[in-house]
Motif scaffolding. Structure first.
Motif, mmCIF file in Angstrom:
data_model
loop_
_atom_site.group_PDB
_atom_site.id
_atom_site.type_symbol
_atom_site.label_atom_id
_atom_site.label_comp_id
_atom_site.label_asym_id
_atom_site.label_seq_id
_atom_site.Cartn_x
_atom_site.Cartn_y
_atom_site.Cartn_z
ATOM 1 N N SER A 1 -99.943 -2.774 -48.541
ATOM 2 C CA SER A 1 -100.300 -1.528 -47.844
ATOM 3 C C SER A 1 -100.250 -1.739 -46.334
ATOM 4 O O SER A 1 -100.306 -2.872 -45.853
ATOM 5 C CB SER A 1 -101.696 -1.079 -48.263
ATOM 6 O OG SER A 1 -102.651 -2.047 -47.902
ATOM 7 N N TYR B 1 -97.550 -5.907 -42.857
ATOM 8 C CA TYR B 1 -98.308 -5.230 -43.904
ATOM 9 C C TYR B 1 -99.400 -6.153 -44.424
ATOM 10 O O TYR B 1 -99.428 -7.340 -44.110
ATOM 11 C CB TYR B 1 -97.388 -4.827 -45.064
ATOM 12 C CG TYR B 1 -96.494 -3.662 -44.727
ATOM 13 C CD1 TYR B 1 -96.951 -2.361 -44.872
ATOM 14 C CD2 TYR B 1 -95.207 -3.865 -44.271
ATOM 15 C CE1 TYR B 1 -96.140 -1.283 -44.562
ATOM 16 C CE2 TYR B 1 -94.379 -2.802 -43.955
ATOM 17 C CZ TYR B 1 -94.853 -1.507 -44.101
ATOM 18 O OH TYR B 1 -94.054 -0.448 -43.795
ATOM 19 N N THR C 1 -101.496 -7.569 -47.925
ATOM 20 C CA THR C 1 -101.316 -7.729 -49.372
ATOM 21 C C THR C 1 -102.536 -8.388 -49.994
ATOM 22 O O THR C 1 -103.240 -9.160 -49.333
ATOM 23 C CB THR C 1 -100.051 -8.564 -49.693
ATOM 24 O OG1 THR C 1 -99.831 -8.533 -51.091
ATOM 25 C CG2 THR C 1 -100.181 -9.994 -49.240
ATOM 26 N N THR D 1 -96.891 -0.165 -61.743
ATOM 27 C CA THR D 1 -95.792 0.019 -60.782
ATOM 28 C C THR D 1 -95.761 1.432 -60.218
ATOM 29 O O THR D 1 -95.326 1.639 -59.082
ATOM 30 C CB THR D 1 -94.450 -0.312 -61.469
ATOM 31 O OG1 THR D 1 -94.528 -1.640 -61.982
ATOM 32 C CG2 THR D 1 -93.293 -0.232 -60.507
ATOM 33 N N SER E 1 -99.124 4.625 -56.373
ATOM 34 C CA SER E 1 -98.586 4.687 -55.006
ATOM 35 C C SER E 1 -99.655 4.940 -53.948
ATOM 36 O O SER E 1 -99.359 4.901 -52.753
ATOM 37 C CB SER E 1 -97.511 5.774 -54.915
ATOM 38 O OG SER E 1 -98.083 7.036 -55.207
ATOM 39 N N THR E 2 -100.888 5.179 -54.373
ATOM 40 C CA THR E 2 -101.975 5.433 -53.428
ATOM 41 C C THR E 2 -103.255 4.797 -53.941
ATOM 42 O O THR E 2 -103.606 4.959 -55.106
ATOM 43 C CB THR E 2 -102.211 6.954 -53.258
ATOM 44 O OG1 THR E 2 -100.992 7.583 -52.882
ATOM 45 C CG2 THR E 2 -103.256 7.236 -52.194
ATOM 46 N N ARG F 1 -101.225 4.945 -48.765
ATOM 47 C CA ARG F 1 -99.978 4.663 -49.495
ATOM 48 C C ARG F 1 -99.863 3.163 -49.709
ATOM 49 O O ARG F 1 -100.215 2.379 -48.830
ATOM 50 C CB ARG F 1 -98.763 5.177 -48.720
ATOM 51 C CG ARG F 1 -98.788 6.648 -48.476
ATOM 52 C CD ARG F 1 -97.905 7.541 -49.273
ATOM 53 N NE ARG F 1 -96.619 7.030 -49.682
ATOM 54 C CZ ARG F 1 -96.109 7.306 -50.875
ATOM 55 N NH1 ARG F 1 -96.756 8.057 -51.729
ATOM 56 N NH2 ARG F 1 -94.930 6.851 -51.218
ATOM 57 N N CYS F 2 -99.366 2.770 -50.869
ATOM 58 C CA CYS F 2 -99.225 1.348 -51.160
ATOM 59 C C CYS F 2 -98.092 1.140 -52.156
ATOM 60 O O CYS F 2 -97.613 2.084 -52.776
ATOM 61 C CB CYS F 2 -100.531 0.779 -51.719
ATOM 62 S SG CYS F 2 -101.048 1.528 -53.267
ATOM 63 N N ALA F 3 -97.669 -0.103 -52.267
ATOM 64 C CA ALA F 3 -96.691 -0.506 -53.278
ATOM 65 C C ALA F 3 -97.386 -1.517 -54.178
ATOM 66 O O ALA F 3 -97.978 -2.481 -53.701
ATOM 67 C CB ALA F 3 -95.469 -1.135 -52.618
ATOM 68 N N VAL F 4 -97.319 -1.271 -55.480
ATOM 69 C CA VAL F 4 -97.948 -2.164 -56.448
ATOM 70 C C VAL F 4 -96.855 -2.692 -57.369
ATOM 71 O O VAL F 4 -96.116 -1.917 -57.957
ATOM 72 C CB VAL F 4 -99.035 -1.422 -57.261
ATOM 73 C CG1 VAL F 4 -99.736 -2.383 -58.199
ATOM 74 C CG2 VAL F 4 -100.039 -0.740 -56.340
ATOM 75 N N ASN F 5 -96.732 -4.013 -57.446
ATOM 76 C CA ASN F 5 -95.677 -4.634 -58.251
ATOM 77 C C ASN F 5 -96.238 -5.780 -59.073
ATOM 78 O O ASN F 5 -97.052 -6.560 -58.577
ATOM 79 C CB ASN F 5 -94.559 -5.182 -57.361
ATOM 80 C CG ASN F 5 -93.814 -4.087 -56.663
ATOM 81 O OD1 ASN F 5 -93.192 -3.259 -57.297
ATOM 82 N ND2 ASN F 5 -93.913 -4.058 -55.346
#
Length: 144
Positions: free
Chosen positions: A31, A78, A80, A100, A103-104, A109-113
């Protein structure tokens, strides 16, 4: 009558067999600002994503948040953190996709993997030695 003809014996290598009820996922959350995520907050986000994206089947998935690392700054600027999840092996694919699609978190807003999956918890906790498990990125390290 041959019982096994209609009910095949589970393959011992199948991670979804009764011999391996759990699978462990290591997830990264990236994020623009540091997030102080609680176990309950992250589990709620996963369960909501499961229900929205997989309906009733997804809402029945079992997920435990085992560990969340404090946020750290990446070289890209960013932030993590990593999350270790325990999920039912039978529902691993649904949980993986639901995670995956988050997104929030906390209005940010974030990226989750998912960066690694394993039937062994210890392989996700160790960072220095080669361990069994499926790495999401086989030829390059995960990008922050």
């Amino acid at each position: 009558p041959n019982f096994h003809r209609f009910h095949p014996t589970p393959d011992s290598n199948d991670k979804r067999s009764p011999n391996s009820p759990w699978s462990y996922l290591k997830v990264s959350v990236v994020s623009p600002s540091p997030l102080d995520i609680t176990d309950l907050e992250f589990k709620s986000a996963i369960l909501q994503s499961l229900q929205v994206n997989h309906g009733k089947v997804g809402s029945l998935s079992h997920v435990d948040v085992l560990k969340i690392t404090p946020p750290s700054r990446c070289t890209s600027g960013y932030f993590t953190c990593h999350v270790i999840l325990r999920v039912s092996s039978r529902q691993k694919e649904e949980v993986w996709s639901a995670v995956t699609l988050i997104s929030t978190l906390q209005g940010t807003r974030c990226a989750v993997n998912t960066i690694k999956e394993s039937p062994l918890l210890v392989s996700l906790l160790s960072t220095n030695s080669p361990t069994p498990g499926h790495h999401r990125y086989r030829h390059q390290p995960p990008v922050c």
